[in-house]
Design a protein around this motif. Structure first.
Motif, short mmCIF file in Angstrom:
data_model
loop_
_atom_site.label_atom_id
_atom_site.label_comp_id
_atom_site.label_asym_id
_atom_site.label_seq_id
_atom_site.Cartn_x
_atom_site.Cartn_y
_atom_site.Cartn_z
N GLY A 168 0.71 -1.20 0.03
CA GLY A 168 0.18 -0.22 -0.06
C GLY A 168 0.81 1.20 0.03
O GLY A 168 0.32 2.41 -0.19
N GLN A 169 2.06 1.16 0.04
CA GLN A 169 3.11 2.28 0.08
C GLN A 169 3.48 2.89 -1.27
O GLN A 169 3.43 1.91 -2.17
CB GLN A 169 4.27 1.80 0.82
N LEU A 170 3.44 4.11 -1.47
CA LEU A 170 3.75 4.88 -2.59
C LEU A 170 5.46 4.94 -2.71
O LEU A 170 5.74 5.63 -1.71
CB LEU A 170 3.01 6.01 -2.88
N ILE A 171 5.81 4.45 -3.63
CA ILE A 171 7.39 4.26 -3.72
C ILE A 171 7.98 4.87 -5.11
O ILE A 171 7.11 4.76 -5.99
CB ILE A 171 8.02 3.24 -3.39
N HIS A 172 9.13 5.23 -5.12
CA HIS A 172 9.76 5.73 -6.21
C HIS A 172 10.82 4.58 -6.74
O HIS A 172 11.68 4.37 -5.87
CB HIS A 172 10.46 7.02 -6.33
N VAL A 173 10.74 3.95 -7.87
CA VAL A 173 11.82 2.98 -8.21
C VAL A 173 12.36 3.25 -9.51
O VAL A 173 11.59 4.21 -10.21
CB VAL A 173 11.22 1.48 -8.21
N LYS A 174 13.44 2.65 -10.08
CA LYS A 174 13.96 2.90 -11.29
C LYS A 174 12.95 2.39 -12.31
O LYS A 174 12.31 1.39 -11.97
CB LYS A 174 15.28 2.34 -11.71
N ASN A 175 12.93 3.08 -13.61
CA ASN A 175 12.00 2.71 -14.52
C ASN A 175 12.08 1.19 -15.23
O ASN A 175 11.14 0.28 -15.26
CB ASN A 175 12.01 3.47 -15.91
N GLY A 176 13.44 0.77 -15.27
CA GLY A 176 13.75 -0.72 -15.79
C GLY A 176 13.22 -1.74 -14.73
O GLY A 176 12.68 -2.85 -15.04
N TYR A 177 13.50 -1.41 -13.41
CA TYR A 177 13.22 -2.32 -12.28
C TYR A 177 11.48 -2.68 -12.19
O TYR A 177 11.15 -3.73 -12.25
CB TYR A 177 13.79 -1.89 -11.15
#
Length: 151
Positions: free
Chosen positions: A16-25
Motif C-alpha cells: 500500500g505504500q507509494l514508492i519511487h523505483v527505477k523505470n527498468g526495475y
C-alpha cells in the motif's frame, strides 16, 4: 517511476505504500510479477478506496468478535460429564469438538479454530481453562468443569 506496492517487499516498503523505483526495475520485474501498479491518479484513488473498504470490513469483524466474546463471558462455566477412574483420570479425553457441542447446546456456535487448548487435550476431572479467540488479538478464557458421570 512512482508505483504503489501491492505486496510487502523487503528493502522497498510495505503493501500500500507509494514508492519511487527505477523505470527498468518497475517495467521488467515489479509490474510483470504483479507486485506493483503504476501510481496514476486513478490507481491511487482506487487503491485508497479499497483500503477504506478493508478497514471497514476489519472493524465490522472486530465488533462482531467483541459481541461473541460478551456472549461467551455470560456463561460462567461449561460442565462436561465423563466417566473416570478412581485417580480422576477420565476415559478418553475432552477435546475441541466436545467443547463446541457443549456450547452449541447453550445456543452459542463457534468454529473449531476459535478454541485453543493451551495444555492440550483435557484428561482429568476438575476445572480447566481454554481460550476462545474469534479474531486475531481478541480472546477470552472459558472455564470448563469436567465431572464424573459414573453411576
Amino acid at each position: 517511476m512512482k508505483v504503489i506496492l501491492l505486496v510487502t517487499i523487503k528493502k522497498l516498503g510495505k503493501s500500500g505504500q507509494l514508492i519511487h523505483v527505477k523505470n527498468g526495475y518497475a517495467r521488467n520485474y515489479l509490474i510483470p510479477k504483479e507486485k506493483v501498479i503504476l501510481a496514476t491518479n486513478k490507481n491511487i484513488k482506487k487503491f485508497e478506496n479499497s483500503i477504506l473498504n478493508l478497514e471497514k470490513q476489519q472493524n465490522e469483524k472486530i465488533l462482531e468478535a467483541n459481541v461473541r466474546i460478551k456472549k461467551i463471558q455470560s456463561i460462567k462455566s461449561i460442565i462436561i460429564y465423563k466417566k473416570s477412574s478412581e485417580k480422576k483420570k477420565i476415559f478418553g479425553s475432552v477435546g475441541v469438538s466436545d467443547i463446541i457441542k457443549s456450547l452449541a447446546l447453550q445456543g452459542i456456535f463457534v468454529k473449531k479454530q476459535e478454541i485453543k487448548l493451551p495444555n492440550g487435550l483435557l484428561r482429568y476431572l476438575g476445572e480447566h481453562t481454554v481460550i476462545f479467540s474469534p479474531y486475531k488479538g481478541i480472546c477470552t478464557n472459558i472455564s470448563i468443569s469436567i465431572i464424573n458421570s459414573n453411576s
